[in-house]
Design a protein around this motif. Structure first.
Motif, short mmCIF file in Angstrom:
data_model
loop_
_atom_site.label_atom_id
_atom_site.label_comp_id
_atom_site.label_asym_id
_atom_site.label_seq_id
_atom_site.Cartn_x
_atom_site.Cartn_y
_atom_site.Cartn_z
N ASN A 140 -45.68 136.22 11.66
CA ASN A 140 -46.62 136.95 10.80
C ASN A 140 -48.07 136.53 11.03
O ASN A 140 -48.99 137.16 10.52
N VAL A 141 -48.26 135.45 11.78
CA VAL A 141 -49.60 135.00 12.15
C VAL A 141 -49.83 135.36 13.61
O VAL A 141 -49.15 134.84 14.50
N VAL A 142 -50.76 136.26 13.85
CA VAL A 142 -51.02 136.71 15.22
C VAL A 142 -51.91 135.68 15.92
O VAL A 142 -52.94 135.27 15.39
N LYS A 143 -51.46 135.27 17.11
CA LYS A 143 -52.23 134.31 17.89
C LYS A 143 -53.02 135.04 18.98
O LYS A 143 -52.63 136.12 19.41
N VAL A 144 -54.12 134.42 19.41
CA VAL A 144 -54.92 135.00 20.49
C VAL A 144 -55.30 133.91 21.47
O VAL A 144 -55.58 132.77 21.08
N TYR A 154 -54.92 137.73 25.62
CA TYR A 154 -53.70 138.31 25.05
C TYR A 154 -53.60 137.96 23.57
O TYR A 154 -54.11 136.94 23.13
N PHE A 155 -52.96 138.86 22.83
CA PHE A 155 -52.60 138.64 21.43
C PHE A 155 -51.08 138.66 21.33
O PHE A 155 -50.42 139.47 22.00
N SER A 156 -50.51 137.82 20.50
CA SER A 156 -49.06 137.81 20.36
C SER A 156 -48.65 137.25 19.00
O SER A 156 -49.35 136.44 18.39
N ARG A 157 -47.46 137.69 18.56
CA ARG A 157 -46.85 137.10 17.38
C ARG A 157 -46.12 135.81 17.75
O ARG A 157 -45.77 135.01 16.88
N ALA A 158 -45.91 135.61 19.04
CA ALA A 158 -45.26 134.39 19.52
C ALA A 158 -46.28 133.25 19.57
O ALA A 158 -47.49 133.48 19.59
N LEU A 208 -44.25 146.87 21.78
CA LEU A 208 -43.35 145.72 21.77
C LEU A 208 -43.75 144.69 20.71
O LEU A 208 -42.92 144.19 19.96
N GLU A 209 -45.05 144.39 20.65
CA GLU A 209 -45.54 143.37 19.72
C GLU A 209 -45.93 143.96 18.36
O GLU A 209 -46.13 143.24 17.39
N ASN A 210 -46.05 145.29 18.32
CA ASN A 210 -46.56 145.99 17.13
C ASN A 210 -47.95 145.46 16.76
O ASN A 210 -48.25 145.13 15.62
N LEU A 211 -48.81 145.41 17.80
CA LEU A 211 -50.19 144.97 17.64
C LEU A 211 -51.11 146.00 18.28
O LEU A 211 -51.14 146.14 19.51
N GLU A 212 -51.84 146.72 17.44
CA GLU A 212 -52.63 147.85 17.93
C GLU A 212 -53.73 147.43 18.90
O GLU A 212 -54.09 148.19 19.80
#
Length: 254
Positions: A140-144, A154-158, A208-212
């Protein structure tokens, strides 16, 4: 030097918290708290609430704010933003979420300033240091991750970047010193880019990441990531509202 126009998308419908923009915090609707804080940003010359709901529009007009009614069928807040941007004359548009009643105006200035000084930057956003191990692992915390010039890679939920050679204890101890960043969903666009954005089809990584924001990266947009030391306290549930009300009262007393 031109300043930016801030647009605050506000929807009445919400699965977890219907009517959220109108929820009262210390006697004032949340959307008013957001509006007044955004208006204090030095880099902003105009604030507009974009909503598809007449109840929200009436409340905003009632406290003297500027509001524009939009279509109700927008799939994202960015689409709603673009509809308003098409009707105004502004080179820079800031997207400020309507559920951030404690947003610090200096955060907006930090996001806008790079685009004011460099016409080559088409889009900007914010990030803050991660200081809790749970946040680093949380989807739930998006990393960059960004490059040495400050642009997003890159941005990711991982949890990225992955500290391969650190144990969890070592990572927890190193967090204040490592450049592990959480993304803050405040965006600055040049108007032409914002108007084009909704016309771009969804991309594979975005889906895939559901990150616009990955739609911009996958199309080659250089997205500048400014860092901030200020915290965000978004409202997603009634429990969040109570927490924010306490923080606001504490802030007022300091």
């Amino acid at each position: 030097m031109n300043k930016a126009t801030a647009i605050v998308p506000a929807r009445y419908a919400s699965t977890r918290f219907p009517g959220k923009p109108l929820a009262l915090i210390n006697g004032l609707p949340m959307i008013q708290h957001v509006y007044e804080r955004v208006a204090k940003a030095q880099a902003v010359e105009r604030v507009i609430v974009a909503t598809d709901d007449r109840r929200i529009a009436e409340v905003v007009a009632g406290f003297g704010g500027e509001v524009m009614l939009t279509r109700a069928d927008h799939p994202t807040g960015t689409d709603r933003l673009a509809e308003v941007a098409a009707q105004i004359d502004a080179e820079l548009i800031v997207n400020v979420q309507g559920d951030e009643p404690l947003i610090d105006p200096r955060m907006i200035d930090q996001a806008v300033t790079p685009l004011l000084h460099d016409s080559g930057i088409q889009m900007g956003t914010l990030a803050a240091r991660i200081d809790e191990l749970a946040d680093f692992y949380s989807p739930n915390v998006v990393k960059v991750v960004k490059d040495e010039a400050g642009f997003a890679l890159y941005f990711s939920r991982a949890p990225i970047p992955w500290p391969r050679d650190l144990s969890q204890d070592e990572l927890a101890a190193a967090l204040p010193h490592e450049r592990l960043l959480r993304h803050i969903g405040l965006y600055v666009y040049r108007r032409d880019l914002l108007l084009a954005y909704p016309r771009w089809p969804k991309t594979a990584l975005e889906s895939l990441e559901n990150l616009e924001q990955l739609r911009a990266l996958e199309r080659g947009v250089r997205l500048y990531v400014a860092e901030t030391e200020y915290a965000c306290h978004g409202v997603d549930t009634p429990a969040d509202l109570e927490r924010v009300a306490l923080l606001m009262a504490k802030e007022k007393n300091n």
